[in-house]
Design a protein around this motif. Structure first.
Motif, PDB file in Angstrom:
ATOM      1  N   GLY A  47       8.570 -11.487  11.273  1.00 14.69           N
ATOM      2  CA  GLY A  47       9.314 -12.037  10.349  1.00 14.69           C
ATOM      3  C   GLY A  47       8.751 -12.459   8.769  1.00 14.69           C
ATOM      4  O   GLY A  47       9.551 -12.865   8.130  1.00 14.69           O
ATOM      5  N   ALA A  48       7.321 -12.555   9.006  1.00 17.94           N
ATOM      6  CA  ALA A  48       6.680 -13.312   7.856  1.00 17.94           C
ATOM      7  C   ALA A  48       5.430 -12.176   7.618  1.00 17.94           C
ATOM      8  O   ALA A  48       4.287 -12.799   7.510  1.00 17.94           O
ATOM      9  CB  ALA A  48       6.405 -14.646   8.074  1.00 17.94           C
ATOM     10  N   PRO A  49       5.734 -10.905   7.188  1.00 19.76           N
ATOM     11  CA  PRO A  49       4.351 -10.198   7.050  1.00 19.76           C
ATOM     12  C   PRO A  49       3.751 -10.386   5.599  1.00 19.76           C
ATOM     13  O   PRO A  49       4.388 -11.053   4.665  1.00 19.76           O
ATOM     14  CB  PRO A  49       4.877  -8.815   6.958  1.00 19.76           C
ATOM     15  CG  PRO A  49       6.337  -9.013   6.463  1.00 19.76           C
ATOM     16  CD  PRO A  49       6.876 -10.394   7.008  1.00 19.76           C
ATOM     17  N   GLY A  50       2.339 -10.200   5.545  1.00 14.82           N
ATOM     18  CA  GLY A  50       1.769 -10.242   4.336  1.00 14.82           C
ATOM     19  C   GLY A  50       0.956  -8.936   3.884  1.00 14.82           C
ATOM     20  O   GLY A  50      -0.175  -8.594   5.068  1.00 14.82           O
ATOM     21  N   THR A  51       1.501  -8.098   3.138  1.00 18.87           N
ATOM     22  CA  THR A  51       0.685  -6.741   3.097  1.00 18.87           C
ATOM     23  C   THR A  51       0.319  -6.164   1.733  1.00 18.87           C
ATOM     24  O   THR A  51       0.861  -6.694   1.060  1.00 18.87           O
ATOM     25  CB  THR A  51       1.760  -5.772   4.127  1.00 18.87           C
ATOM     26  OG1 THR A  51       2.920  -5.516   3.249  1.00 18.87           O
ATOM     27  CG2 THR A  51       1.697  -6.098   5.332  1.00 18.87           C
ATOM     28  N   ARG A  52      -0.377  -5.234   1.817  1.00 16.91           N
ATOM     29  CA  ARG A  52      -0.612  -4.477   0.383  1.00 16.91           C
ATOM     30  C   ARG A  52      -0.556  -3.138   0.661  1.00 16.91           C
ATOM     31  O   ARG A  52      -1.100  -2.687   1.652  1.00 16.91           O
ATOM     32  CB  ARG A  52      -2.031  -5.040  -0.142  1.00 16.91           C
ATOM     33  CG  ARG A  52      -2.561  -3.862  -1.107  1.00 16.91           C
ATOM     34  CD  ARG A  52      -3.861  -4.329  -1.707  1.00 16.91           C
ATOM     35  NE  ARG A  52      -4.765  -3.083  -1.843  1.00 16.91           N
ATOM     36  CZ  ARG A  52      -5.462  -3.081  -2.912  1.00 16.91           C
ATOM     37  NH1 ARG A  52      -5.959  -4.213  -3.811  1.00 16.91           N
ATOM     38  NH2 ARG A  52      -6.227  -2.009  -3.264  1.00 16.91           N
ATOM     39  N   GLU A  53       0.095  -2.163  -0.158  1.00 11.60           N
ATOM     40  CA  GLU A  53       0.172  -0.787  -0.161  1.00 11.60           C
ATOM     41  C   GLU A  53       0.681  -0.357   0.815  1.00 11.60           C
ATOM     42  O   GLU A  53       0.434   1.001   1.349  1.00 11.60           O
ATOM     43  CB  GLU A  53      -1.157  -0.033  -0.591  1.00 11.60           C
ATOM     44  CG  GLU A  53      -1.541  -0.502  -1.922  1.00 11.60           C
ATOM     45  CD  GLU A  53      -2.618   0.494  -2.473  1.00 11.60           C
ATOM     46  OE1 GLU A  53      -2.552   1.098  -3.666  1.00 11.60           O
ATOM     47  OE2 GLU A  53      -3.730   0.798  -1.588  1.00 11.60           O
ATOM     48  N   THR A  54       1.490  -1.056   1.815  1.00 12.23           N
ATOM     49  CA  THR A  54       2.183  -0.147   3.004  1.00 12.23           C
ATOM     50  C   THR A  54       3.261   0.734   2.758  1.00 12.23           C
ATOM     51  O   THR A  54       3.661   1.360   3.420  1.00 12.23           O
ATOM     52  CB  THR A  54       2.677  -1.592   3.891  1.00 12.23           C
ATOM     53  OG1 THR A  54       3.266  -2.590   3.296  1.00 12.23           O
ATOM     54  CG2 THR A  54       1.305  -2.161   4.483  1.00 12.23           C
ATOM     55  N   ASP A  55       3.883   0.376   1.468  1.00 15.00           N
ATOM     56  CA  ASP A  55       5.175   1.223   1.322  1.00 15.00           C
ATOM     57  C   ASP A  55       4.579   2.713   0.927  1.00 15.00           C
ATOM     58  O   ASP A  55       5.593   3.653   1.552  1.00 15.00           O
ATOM     59  CB  ASP A  55       5.670   0.834  -0.023  1.00 15.00           C
ATOM     60  CG  ASP A  55       6.573  -0.531   0.078  1.00 15.00           C
ATOM     61  OD1 ASP A  55       6.919  -0.890   1.162  1.00 15.00           O
ATOM     62  OD2 ASP A  55       7.230  -0.979  -0.961  1.00 15.00           O
ATOM     63  N   LEU A  56       3.453   2.729   0.678  1.00 15.60           N
ATOM     64  CA  LEU A  56       2.930   4.303   0.368  1.00 15.60           C
ATOM     65  C   LEU A  56       2.780   5.075   1.896  1.00 15.60           C
ATOM     66  O   LEU A  56       2.672   6.216   1.946  1.00 15.60           O
ATOM     67  CB  LEU A  56       1.664   4.520  -0.483  1.00 15.60           C
ATOM     68  CG  LEU A  56       0.613   3.922  -0.064  1.00 15.60           C
ATOM     69  CD1 LEU A  56      -0.445   4.499   0.961  1.00 15.60           C
ATOM     70  CD2 LEU A  56      -0.368   3.589  -1.137  1.00 15.60           C
TER      71      LEU A  56
END
Length: 328
Positions: A47-56
Motif C-alpha cells: 500500500g505504500a511503495p516507493g519506486t522509480r521508472e516502474t511505469d516503463l
C-alpha cells in the motif's frame, strides 16, 4: 527441483549482484545487472511503495529491456541510488540508444529504514555513491543478511536482511533476491521456525521444520511500535525467454511467496514490490511452463525471505535482535 550451485539469484547465468553499505547510517544498496540488457516487468501489491521508472516496465511501454535494477534503503532518499548506477552504466556505454546518446534504464524500489538506530544526519545524500559502489561491486557471489540494501532492514520483532536463493527445474533456473523489511513477522509465534519452512531445501535457514501457528493469535507487527518502517522489495529472475507480459505474470505469481513467508503481508504501510526478470537464454518448451516458473518464483521468494533474516548479524546500536542472537 533442486537449488543451483550457489543457491543465489546469480545461478541464472549472466546475472550479477553488487552490494554497498554505510554501517554508520545503517543503510545500503543492492544492484542487479548483467553484461547485456534483460527483459523486466513489475507488480506492486504493497500500500505504500516507493519506486522509480516502474511505469516503463508495463507490457505496453516502448522500452523492452533494462540495464539494471536497484533495491535500496533510505526511503525516498534511496531513489537517488539509481543515479549512481546510471552513471556507472553510462561510463561503459550502456543504455537505450536515442539521438546519438545512450540512456541507461535503471528502475528502482526502496524500503523505509530511517528509524533503525543509524545516524541519518547527513548533509549530502549517501545514496548516489552507494549505488555506484554497488554497481562496481557486481559479481556472481555476494553477501546475504546484513549486507547491501538489507543492512538496516527489520521485521516486526527481529532484524531483517538481504536474502537470495535459486531453484533448477526442467532445464530452467529461477532465482530470487529480496530485501526483508516487512511490517509483519517471518517466524512462527515466539519460536525460531520460519513461516517459509515448508519451502526450505535442506537446512538453508536452520532446518528446524515447521512451527505450529496459533490461528487465534494475531502476529506482532511494527504498527504499534515507533519504527513503522516497512516493505519487502524483491527480484525474481529466470533464464526462460519471457515477454514483458510474461515477466509481469512471473512477478504477480511470485508475490505469493511474500504471503507465505510474512504475516501479515501486503499491508497498507508495506510497499511490497516484485520485479520479474528474464535473461532469455532458453525458449519455453511448453505452454504450461510459465505457470510452473511462477510457482517456483513464489517458492524461491519465500525461501529468500527466511534466508535474509536467518543470515542477519548484530551491529552497534541495533534496535532489534538478530534471529541468531535471539534463538542461537
Amino acid at each position: 527441483m533442486r537449488p543451483g550451485p550457489k543457491n543465489l539469484i546469480t545461478d541464472v547465468a549472466g546475472l550479477l549482484v553488487g552490494n554497498a553499505a554505510d554501517e554508520t547510517v545503517k543503510t545500503g544498496v543492492t544492484v542487479l545487472t548483467a553484461a547485456d540488457p534483460f527483459t523486466a516487468s513489475v507488480h506492486v501489491m504493497g500500500g505504500a511503495p516507493g519506486t522509480r521508472e516502474t511505469d516503463l516496465l508495463a507490457p505496453d511501454r516502448t522500452v523492452e529491456r533494462v540495464d539494471a535494477l536497484v533495491l535500496s534503503g533510505g526511503s525516498a532518499f534511496g531513489l537517488d541510488a539509481a543515479q549512481g548506477v546510471s552513471d556507472g552504466l553510462r561510463a561503459i556505454g550502456r543504455g537505450f540508444a536515442v539521438h546519438g546518446m545512450t540512456v541507461p534504464i535503471v528502475p528502482a524500489a526502496i524500503i523505509f529504514d530511517l528509524a533503525n538506530g543509524g545516524d541519518k544526519g547527513w548533509t549530502t545524500s549517501p545514496y548516489p555513491a552507494l549505488g555506484r559502489n554497488a554497481f562496481d561491486a557486481a559479481s556472481e557471489t555476494f553477501a546475504l543478511g546484513t549486507a547491501g540494501a538489507g543492512t538496516g532492514a527489520t521485521v516486526a520483532d527481529l532484524k531483517g536482511g538481504l536474502g537470495s536463493v535459486s531453484a533448477m527445474w526442467n532445464g530452467y533456473t529461477v532465482g530470487a533476491l529480496v530485501v526483508v523489511n516487512a511490517v509483519g513477522q517471518v517466524t512462527v509465534g515466539d519460536g525460531p521456525q520460519f513461516h517459509a519452512s515448508g519451502c526450505e531445501f535442506g537446512d538453508e535457514f536452520g532446518g528446524l521444520g515447521q512451527g505450529i501457528a496459533d490461528p487465534t493469535r494475531l502476529a506482532p507487527t511494527k504498527v504499534t511500535q515507533s519504527d513503522r518502517e516497512a516493505t519487502v522489495i524483491a527480484i525474481v529472475a529466470t533464464d526462460a525467454r519471457l515477454s514483458k507480459a510474461q515477466a509481469a505474470r512471473l512477478a504477480v505469481m511470485a508475490h505469493d511467496g511474500i504471503a507465505r513467508a510474512v504475516r501479515p503481508s501486503h499491508a497498507p504501510m508495506d510497499g511490497d514490490v516484485v520485479f520479474g526478470v528474464s535473461t532469455g537464454a532458453r525458449d519455453l518448451s511448453s505452454p504450461t511452463d510459465l505457470m510452473w516458473l511462477g510457482h517456483l518464483g513464489a517458492l524461491c521468494l519465500s525461501r529468500a525471505i527466511a534466508r535474509g533474516v536467518y543470515h542477519a548479524i548484530d551491529a552497534p546500536d541495533d534496535v532489534k535482535p538478530t534471529w541468531r542472537g535471539r534463538f542461537g
